[in-house]
Design an enzyme around this catalytic site. Sequence first.
Site, PDB file in Angstrom:
ATOM      1  N   ALA A 122     -18.393 -24.150 -31.573  1.00  0.00           N
ATOM      2  CA  ALA A 122     -18.733 -24.607 -30.213  1.00  0.00           C
ATOM      3  C   ALA A 122     -19.103 -26.083 -30.275  1.00  0.00           C
ATOM      4  O   ALA A 122     -20.253 -26.428 -30.545  1.00  0.00           O
ATOM      5  CB  ALA A 122     -19.879 -23.787 -29.622  1.00  0.00           C
TER       6      ALA A 122
ATOM      7  N   THR B 192     -27.818 -34.062 -36.160  1.00  0.00           N
ATOM      8  CA  THR B 192     -28.374 -35.365 -36.554  1.00  0.00           C
ATOM      9  C   THR B 192     -29.897 -35.251 -36.663  1.00  0.00           C
ATOM     10  O   THR B 192     -30.535 -34.693 -35.761  1.00  0.00           O
ATOM     11  CB  THR B 192     -28.000 -36.443 -35.510  1.00  0.00           C
ATOM     12  OG1 THR B 192     -26.587 -36.511 -35.419  1.00  0.00           O
ATOM     13  CG2 THR B 192     -28.549 -37.807 -35.895  1.00  0.00           C
TER      14      THR B 192
ATOM     15  N   GLY C  43     -10.199 -60.160 -43.920  1.00  0.00           N
ATOM     16  CA  GLY C  43      -9.063 -59.968 -44.831  1.00  0.00           C
ATOM     17  C   GLY C  43      -9.452 -59.021 -45.959  1.00  0.00           C
ATOM     18  O   GLY C  43     -10.150 -58.027 -45.737  1.00  0.00           O
ATOM     19  N   GLY C  44      -9.057 -59.361 -47.179  1.00  0.00           N
ATOM     20  CA  GLY C  44      -9.348 -58.501 -48.336  1.00  0.00           C
ATOM     21  C   GLY C  44     -10.836 -58.261 -48.511  1.00  0.00           C
ATOM     22  O   GLY C  44     -11.276 -57.179 -48.912  1.00  0.00           O
TER      23      GLY C  44
ATOM     24  N   GLU D  50     -22.050 -36.790 -29.297  1.00  0.00           N
ATOM     25  CA  GLU D  50     -22.611 -36.701 -27.933  1.00  0.00           C
ATOM     26  C   GLU D  50     -21.502 -36.619 -26.885  1.00  0.00           C
ATOM     27  O   GLU D  50     -21.602 -37.201 -25.800  1.00  0.00           O
ATOM     28  CB  GLU D  50     -23.619 -37.817 -27.679  1.00  0.00           C
ATOM     29  CG  GLU D  50     -24.851 -37.534 -28.517  1.00  0.00           C
ATOM     30  CD  GLU D  50     -26.116 -38.213 -28.084  1.00  0.00           C
ATOM     31  OE1 GLU D  50     -26.301 -38.436 -26.886  1.00  0.00           O
ATOM     32  OE2 GLU D  50     -26.939 -38.485 -28.976  1.00  0.00           O
TER      33      GLU D  50
ATOM     34  N   THR E  35     -17.093 -36.120 -27.207  1.00  0.00           N
ATOM     35  CA  THR E  35     -15.983 -37.003 -27.604  1.00  0.00           C
ATOM     36  C   THR E  35     -15.600 -37.888 -26.416  1.00  0.00           C
ATOM     37  O   THR E  35     -15.905 -37.560 -25.262  1.00  0.00           O
ATOM     38  CB  THR E  35     -14.737 -36.182 -27.996  1.00  0.00           C
ATOM     39  OG1 THR E  35     -14.299 -35.456 -26.834  1.00  0.00           O
ATOM     40  CG2 THR E  35     -15.015 -35.211 -29.126  1.00  0.00           C
TER      41      THR E  35
HETATM   42  N1  CAA Z   1     -26.083 -32.466 -15.149  1.00  0.00           N
HETATM   43  C1  CAA Z   1     -26.532 -31.346 -14.535  1.00  0.00           C
HETATM   44  N2  CAA Z   1     -25.749 -30.233 -14.376  1.00  0.00           N
HETATM   45  C2  CAA Z   1     -24.503 -30.287 -14.870  1.00  0.00           C
HETATM   46  C3  CAA Z   1     -23.989 -31.421 -15.525  1.00  0.00           C
HETATM   47  C4  CAA Z   1     -24.833 -32.553 -15.642  1.00  0.00           C
HETATM   48  N3  CAA Z   1     -24.413 -33.670 -16.241  1.00  0.00           N
HETATM   49  N4  CAA Z   1     -22.707 -31.162 -15.902  1.00  0.00           N
HETATM   50  C5  CAA Z   1     -22.428 -29.921 -15.498  1.00  0.00           C
HETATM   51  N5  CAA Z   1     -23.501 -29.372 -14.872  1.00  0.00           N
HETATM   52  C6  CAA Z   1     -23.602 -28.048 -14.245  1.00  0.00           C
HETATM   53  C7  CAA Z   1     -22.417 -27.771 -13.327  1.00  0.00           C
HETATM   54  O1  CAA Z   1     -22.626 -28.272 -12.021  1.00  0.00           O
HETATM   55  C8  CAA Z   1     -22.353 -26.262 -13.358  1.00  0.00           C
HETATM   56  O2  CAA Z   1     -23.347 -25.710 -12.531  1.00  0.00           O
HETATM   57  P1  CAA Z   1     -22.952 -24.913 -11.160  1.00  0.00           P
HETATM   58  O3  CAA Z   1     -22.104 -23.744 -11.611  1.00  0.00           O
HETATM   59  O4  CAA Z   1     -24.263 -24.510 -10.590  1.00  0.00           O
HETATM   60  O5  CAA Z   1     -22.181 -25.904 -10.327  1.00  0.00           O
HETATM   61  C9  CAA Z   1     -22.766 -25.935 -14.797  1.00  0.00           C
HETATM   62  O6  CAA Z   1     -23.517 -27.057 -15.267  1.00  0.00           O
HETATM   63  C10 CAA Z   1     -21.565 -25.719 -15.693  1.00  0.00           C
HETATM   64  O7  CAA Z   1     -20.821 -26.909 -15.655  1.00  0.00           O
HETATM   65  P2  CAA Z   1     -19.274 -26.997 -16.041  1.00  0.00           P
HETATM   66  O8  CAA Z   1     -18.533 -25.872 -15.400  1.00  0.00           O
HETATM   67  O9  CAA Z   1     -18.836 -28.395 -15.766  1.00  0.00           O
HETATM   68  O10 CAA Z   1     -19.341 -26.730 -17.610  1.00  0.00           O
HETATM   69  P3  CAA Z   1     -18.178 -26.750 -18.682  1.00  0.00           P
HETATM   70  O11 CAA Z   1     -18.320 -25.550 -19.548  1.00  0.00           O
HETATM   71  O12 CAA Z   1     -16.858 -27.015 -18.029  1.00  0.00           O
HETATM   72  O13 CAA Z   1     -18.589 -27.971 -19.622  1.00  0.00           O
HETATM   73  C11 CAA Z   1     -18.557 -30.261 -20.398  1.00  0.00           C
HETATM   74  C12 CAA Z   1     -18.662 -29.274 -19.208  1.00  0.00           C
HETATM   75  C13 CAA Z   1     -18.772 -31.625 -19.756  1.00  0.00           C
HETATM   76  C14 CAA Z   1     -17.215 -30.202 -21.074  1.00  0.00           C
HETATM   77  C15 CAA Z   1     -19.690 -29.957 -21.413  1.00  0.00           C
HETATM   78  O14 CAA Z   1     -19.454 -28.745 -22.110  1.00  0.00           O
HETATM   79  C16 CAA Z   1     -19.843 -31.076 -22.419  1.00  0.00           C
HETATM   80  O15 CAA Z   1     -20.486 -32.085 -22.135  1.00  0.00           O
HETATM   81  N6  CAA Z   1     -19.294 -30.899 -23.643  1.00  0.00           N
HETATM   82  C17 CAA Z   1     -19.543 -31.835 -24.726  1.00  0.00           C
HETATM   83  C18 CAA Z   1     -20.688 -31.338 -25.580  1.00  0.00           C
HETATM   84  C19 CAA Z   1     -21.425 -32.468 -26.239  1.00  0.00           C
HETATM   85  O16 CAA Z   1     -21.599 -33.551 -25.663  1.00  0.00           O
HETATM   86  N7  CAA Z   1     -21.928 -32.231 -27.427  1.00  0.00           N
HETATM   87  C20 CAA Z   1     -22.716 -33.205 -28.097  1.00  0.00           C
HETATM   88  C21 CAA Z   1     -23.574 -32.546 -29.122  1.00  0.00           C
HETATM   89  S1  CAA Z   1     -25.000 -33.461 -29.494  1.00  0.00           S
HETATM   90  C22 CAA Z   1     -24.545 -34.705 -30.524  1.00  0.00           C
HETATM   91  O17 CAA Z   1     -23.405 -34.950 -30.764  1.00  0.00           O
HETATM   92  C23 CAA Z   1     -25.692 -35.528 -31.000  1.00  0.00           C
HETATM   93  C24 CAA Z   1     -25.486 -36.313 -32.235  1.00  0.00           C
HETATM   94  O18 CAA Z   1     -24.957 -35.860 -33.219  1.00  0.00           O
HETATM   95  C25 CAA Z   1     -26.065 -37.634 -32.292  1.00  0.00           C
END
Ligand code: CAA
Length: 382
Positions: A130, A158, A340-341, A364, A366
Amino acid sequence: MNFAPTEEQLMVRDMVKKFAETKIKPIAAELDRTHRHPEEICRQLGEMGIMGVAVPTEYGGAGMDNVTYVMAVIEISKACASCGVIVSVNNTLYGHPVKTYGTEEQKHKFLAPVAGGKVEGCYALTESSAGSDAASLKCRAELKGDRYIVNGSKAFITNGNVARYCVLAATTDASLGYKGIINLIVDMKNTPGFHVGKLEEKMGILASGTAELVFEDAEVPAANLLGKPGQGFKQMMAGLDSGRIGIGAQACGIGRAALEDAIAYAKERVQFGKPISTFQAIQFKMADMATELDAAELMLLKAAWLEDHGYDFEKEAAMAKYYASDVAMKAAIEGVQIFGGYGYIKEYPAERHMRDAKICQIYEGTNEIQRMVVARKLLGTR
Ligand code: CAA
């Protein structure tokens, strides 16, 4: 429109810049080589208020704003990208949900030590299956009496190897989809059934630990739940909006370091009887690097300003994160080209900037996910 930073913002930026140049930059190569967690730097940044820049002072932070946070992360990341991400995760991925959804008691107990820089925090969301599809996480949290029993594992976390506390995203019922997700604060040094798993070997940001977290019937007090059941996914998304500004700032700092190093080198490197800085081929690269990084910085400051003033900043944070990391990556590649090199060997930091920049296009969310977030907002489908 006023582009002038306040006196307070400038004061903090100059203080962080001085610290970064004198205390962090001189050890950045050693940190990269040894993969050592910069413990002493974290503690000193904590004393300066930089581990919780936008956290109110009563919860251990500096009580400043997100604009100041962006300025601080840029300066730190210019010196050392690993330090930049450690600071960013502390401030936003961990700090944002606890500050925003925590009770008074949770904030005093779990936010103050992290925002005050006494210990590190982290955010445990990603799992091996996931990543971009965050809502599909499998880590289970079952409420039994006054505690949640947690089973599952988290990947690529992280600060996971050094943090004292994490905000853990888990599901109480996977059949509910995103509505089953909750966030729990976990004391990583004092939770039976929890341990840190393997540490990843990475391409860049080598002084920032990236660890697996394992929960086997781990017992977490129910009092550590953030907000209410069912709110976890939205809390997480809102925290990521804020966190993405920090990663954009980290990228911007890396790009600026690549540019500054390239300028200094090009002025000294003589070929065909002249410094290579006198050649248009080199000048045009530098001009593009500077222009794109300036644009990225403005986008980051705008997103942070919107957040500070209570506006919706989801789209602007996503735009700024992907633009800043794309142009930082480009700047880092061009930096190597100008060297360069010498850009390809470890004697100079150019190759480190290139390795460090890449992750900003990935973590955070892609840059493909960022574009999706922006497009959904444009189309009105969210
Ligand atoms: N703020 C508040 N609510 C939000 C929101 C936001 N930014 N984005 C979505 N929602 C709400 C939606 O409105 C929806 O609610 P309702 O049904 O009430 O309308 C609910 O959340 C579900 O939203 P989606 O249907 O849009 O959800 P989705 O499954 O399609 O996912 C996504 C959306 C943007 C793809 C999300 O899964 C995502 O951001 N994925 C990327 C994950 C990520 O960023 N991981 C990073 C890990 S941490 C990391 O990397 C840290 C590190 O190492 C430094």
